[in-house]
Design an enzyme around this catalytic site. Structure first.
Site, PDB file in Angstrom:
ATOM      1  N   PHE A 226       0.970   1.081   0.586  1.00 16.97           N
ATOM      2  CA  PHE A 226       1.084  -0.352   0.254  1.00 16.97           C
ATOM      3  C   PHE A 226      -0.292  -0.832  -0.251  1.00 16.97           C
ATOM      4  O   PHE A 226      -0.899  -1.737   0.293  1.00 16.97           O
ATOM      5  CB  PHE A 226       1.518  -1.201   1.462  1.00 16.97           C
ATOM      6  CG  PHE A 226       2.768  -0.728   2.135  1.00 16.97           C
ATOM      7  CD1 PHE A 226       4.010  -1.115   1.643  1.00 16.97           C
ATOM      8  CD2 PHE A 226       2.722   0.101   3.246  1.00 16.97           C
ATOM      9  CE1 PHE A 226       5.184  -0.698   2.251  1.00 16.97           C
ATOM     10  CE2 PHE A 226       3.893   0.534   3.870  1.00 16.97           C
ATOM     11  CZ  PHE A 226       5.128   0.131   3.372  1.00 16.97           C
ATOM     12  N   SER A 248       4.780  -0.269  -4.674  1.00 17.37           N
ATOM     13  CA  SER A 248       6.016  -0.395  -5.459  1.00 17.37           C
ATOM     14  C   SER A 248       5.850  -1.317  -6.664  1.00 17.37           C
ATOM     15  O   SER A 248       6.686  -1.312  -7.554  1.00 17.37           O
ATOM     16  CB  SER A 248       7.155  -0.896  -4.571  1.00 17.37           C
ATOM     17  OG  SER A 248       6.825  -2.174  -4.070  1.00 17.37           O
ATOM     18  N   ASN A 275       8.594   3.709  -3.639  1.00 13.92           N
ATOM     19  CA  ASN A 275       8.950   3.061  -2.384  1.00 13.92           C
ATOM     20  C   ASN A 275       8.255   3.841  -1.268  1.00 13.92           C
ATOM     21  O   ASN A 275       8.502   5.034  -1.082  1.00 13.92           O
ATOM     22  CB  ASN A 275      10.470   3.098  -2.218  1.00 13.92           C
ATOM     23  CG  ASN A 275      10.897   2.453  -0.913  1.00 13.92           C
ATOM     24  OD1 ASN A 275      10.209   2.528   0.106  1.00 13.92           O
ATOM     25  ND2 ASN A 275      12.042   1.811  -0.941  1.00 13.92           N
ATOM     26  N   ALA A 276       7.397   3.167  -0.548  1.00 15.89           N
ATOM     27  CA  ALA A 276       6.555   3.857   0.439  1.00 15.89           C
ATOM     28  C   ALA A 276       7.394   4.548   1.517  1.00 15.89           C
ATOM     29  O   ALA A 276       7.033   5.636   1.988  1.00 15.89           O
ATOM     30  CB  ALA A 276       5.595   2.860   1.071  1.00 15.89           C
ATOM     31  N   ASP A 296      -0.542  -0.720   5.297  1.00 14.59           N
ATOM     32  CA  ASP A 296      -0.691  -2.187   5.249  1.00 14.59           C
ATOM     33  C   ASP A 296       0.543  -2.812   4.605  1.00 14.59           C
ATOM     34  O   ASP A 296       0.480  -3.363   3.499  1.00 14.59           O
ATOM     35  CB  ASP A 296      -1.965  -2.551   4.471  1.00 14.59           C
ATOM     36  CG  ASP A 296      -2.235  -4.057   4.486  1.00 14.59           C
ATOM     37  OD1 ASP A 296      -1.672  -4.757   5.343  1.00 14.59           O
ATOM     38  OD2 ASP A 296      -3.020  -4.523   3.632  1.00 14.59           O
ATOM     39  N   CYS A 336       0.755  -7.943   9.270  1.00  8.76           N
ATOM     40  CA  CYS A 336       0.385  -9.338   9.007  1.00  8.76           C
ATOM     41  C   CYS A 336       1.492 -10.285   9.474  1.00  8.76           C
ATOM     42  O   CYS A 336       1.505 -11.450   9.118  1.00  8.76           O
ATOM     43  CB  CYS A 336       0.082  -9.546   7.531  1.00  8.76           C
ATOM     44  SG  CYS A 336       1.442  -9.075   6.467  1.00  8.76           S
TER      45      CYS A 336
HETATM   46  N1  SAH Z   1      -3.324  -3.298   1.257  1.00 11.55           N
HETATM   47  C1  SAH Z   1      -3.237  -4.343   0.254  1.00 11.55           C
HETATM   48  C2  SAH Z   1      -2.252  -5.422   0.592  1.00 11.55           C
HETATM   49  C3  SAH Z   1      -0.861  -4.944   0.820  1.00 11.55           C
HETATM   50  S1  SAH Z   1       0.337  -6.203   0.800  1.00 11.55           S
HETATM   51  C4  SAH Z   1      -4.623  -4.961   0.062  1.00 11.55           C
HETATM   52  O1  SAH Z   1      -5.447  -4.841   0.949  1.00 11.55           O
HETATM   53  O2  SAH Z   1      -4.844  -5.593  -0.971  1.00 11.55           O
HETATM   54  C5  SAH Z   1       1.782  -5.275   0.794  1.00 11.55           C
HETATM   55  C6  SAH Z   1       2.087  -4.564  -0.520  1.00 11.55           C
HETATM   56  O3  SAH Z   1       3.235  -3.748  -0.309  1.00 11.55           O
HETATM   57  C7  SAH Z   1       2.431  -5.485  -1.679  1.00 11.55           C
HETATM   58  O4  SAH Z   1       1.556  -5.193  -2.739  1.00 11.55           O
HETATM   59  C8  SAH Z   1       3.873  -5.104  -2.054  1.00 11.55           C
HETATM   60  O5  SAH Z   1       4.079  -5.089  -3.456  1.00 11.55           O
HETATM   61  C9  SAH Z   1       3.986  -3.706  -1.510  1.00 11.55           C
HETATM   62  N2  SAH Z   1       5.331  -3.242  -1.114  1.00 11.55           N
HETATM   63  C10 SAH Z   1       6.319  -3.962  -0.553  1.00 11.55           C
HETATM   64  N3  SAH Z   1       7.365  -3.164  -0.244  1.00 11.55           N
HETATM   65  C11 SAH Z   1       7.004  -1.909  -0.629  1.00 11.55           C
HETATM   66  C12 SAH Z   1       7.656  -0.631  -0.557  1.00 11.55           C
HETATM   67  N4  SAH Z   1       8.857  -0.492  -0.021  1.00 11.55           N
HETATM   68  N5  SAH Z   1       6.989   0.441  -1.017  1.00 11.55           N
HETATM   69  C13 SAH Z   1       5.751   0.315  -1.549  1.00 11.55           C
HETATM   70  N6  SAH Z   1       5.106  -0.855  -1.630  1.00 11.55           N
HETATM   71  C14 SAH Z   1       5.710  -1.956  -1.185  1.00 11.55           C
END
Ligand code: SAH
Length: 393
Positions: A226, A248, A275-276, A296, A336
């Site tokens: 993420f 994503s 997708n994570a 995160d 968060c």
């Molecule tokens: N670590 C980042 C903030 C992450 S916020 C920083 O410090 O700047 C969460 C992120 O997860 C967002 O960018 C969102 O687009 C992404 N996200 C949401 N669902 C997801 C998924 N299923 N797989 C991958 N990324 C995802």
């Protein structure tokens, strides 16, 4: 002194105010007939005793947000004074960055107002009917212009929040100066900022101190899950020879790549659009190993009712990550979601470590950066958890 509309509240509301919390829910309002959206009102108990001055919302379940326990003559003046106090607080406490939150709503006694600074560009967001008032916003912009002499101030609007507050749609746009794009530097790492794009006001400034803490323990092959625009990944790339970011959102990844290019001398970072959940499952099944993993995710629990589902989501992610960590490996795991309390998060992590058959030691329990102050009597101001742990066997 101006006469203001009066809202009467019940004893439960009085007790809440007395305990230092600025919110009064609609169910605790006794009478507020005919009071317009965003009005500044006097709050009184049922016997007519004055309790304070508050912003009123006709839409939110949070009907009142206390601004002052004393009478106010000029609200714009008080708001500007609070903005100055917020600026001063950051001047004393915020280090190693030209990007930070300048005003954090209730935590700065400015309920419904957010201001973030990204070097010479400021981003302002009004979250309530009262702070969306044109004159109030103009006063804030003038104060910010005086404090920072910025090249631009952009107003951003979150459609979901505006809908909840029954505010008309608003397009993001410049409200002062000319500039909407800049480069900012935190902990010596450079980032692009485009005030009219991206999530939140552009970056996740609340993680700034955690980036540095993560980089202090990170080593070897690192995975930033993420990763958004690469906050953790870029910091870790200064100490790790191999870093992979998973996200994503394609626009976020494109910006991550541009951010990497702003920091010459870093090893190449691999950015993967995926997708994570699926990718971690595949990587874990394929027996991939890492030395450092950052998790995160976005907020899984938007209400306390969603808690159990959220904890299952966190556990799945953390379990997979722990399985992939080598001995001595570092896990940086965040949440968060305000509704997931720190104890519950740590319990979830304990259960994940058991299922992964790993012994895990906590190195640090961290929270949001100091420019997102936590007010003791307002639990909602404390929302970010960041646990740094090591796999000991
Ligand atoms: N670590 C980042 C903030 C992450 S916020 C920083 O410090 O700047 C969460 C992120 O997860 C967002 O960018 C969102 O687009 C992404 N996200 C949401 N669902 C997801 C998924 N299923 N797989 C991958 N990324 C995802």
């Amino acid at each position: 002194m101006q006469t203001r509309p009066v809202v009467a509240v019940n004893t439960r509301a009085v007790a809440r105010l007395r305990a230092g919390h600025p919110w009064i829910y609609r169910s605790d309002v006794v009478s507020a007939e005919g009071i317009g959206p965003g009005s500044l009102v006097e709050v009184k108990n049922e016997r007519g005793r004055f309790l304070g001055v508050a912003f009123y919302s006709t839409a939110s379940e949070i009907a009142l947000r206390l601004l002052s326990s004393e009478k106010i003559d000029n609200v714009a003046e008080l708001v500007c004074q609070r903005v100055r106090a917020a600026v001063e607080y950051r001047r004393k406490l915020v280090r190693d960055t030209d990007a930070y939150r300048v005003v954090f709503s209730e935590a700065d006694e400015l309920p419904g107002l957010i201001v973030d600074r990204y070097n010479d560009v400021l981003v302002l967001e009004a979250l309530t009917q009262a702070t969306d008032d044109r004159e109030l916003k103009q006063a804030v912009v003038a104060e910010l212009a005086e404090q920072f002499a910025p090249a631009g101030i952009v107003e951003r609007a979150e459609p979901r929040i505006r809908q909840l507050e029954q505010l008309p749609a608003l397009k993001d746009g410049l409200v002062y100066g000319e500039k909407t794009e800049t480069v900012f530097t935190m902990n010596g790492v450079r980032f692009h900022h485009r005030a009219l794009a991206g999530q939140k006001t552009g970056a996740f400034l609340d993680q700034r101190e955690n980036y540095a803490a993560a980089a202090a323990c990170a080593h070897g092959e690192a995975l930033d899950v993420f990763c958004y625009q690469g906050g953790f990944a870029l910091h870790m790339a200064r100490v790790c020879p191999h870093v992979t970011g998973i996200e994503s959102s394609r626009p976020a990844l494109e910006q991550a790549e541009q951010n990497a290019a702003l920091n010459p001398g870093l090893p190449e970072i691999e950015w993967i659009e995926a997708n994570a959940f699926d990718l971690l499952k595949d990587y874990a099944a394929a027996g991939r190993k890492y030395d450092t993993i950052v998790l995160d995710p976005p907020a899984f629990a938007r209400s306390r009712r969603a808690l159990q589902t959220a904890l299952r989501g966190y556990k799945e992610l953390n379990l997979r990550a722990l399985k992939m960590l080598r001995l001595g490996g570092i896990l940086v795991t965040c949440s968060c979601s305000y509704h997931v309390r720190e104890e519950e998060f740590v319990e979830m992590l304990a259960a994940a470590s058991c299922d992964a058959h790993k012994s895990v030691r906590i190195l640090e329990k961290r929270g949001q950066s100091k420019d997102h102050p936590i007010v003791l009597t307002i639990p909602e101001t404390c929302y970010l958890k960041c646990v740094i742990a090591v796999v000991s066997h």
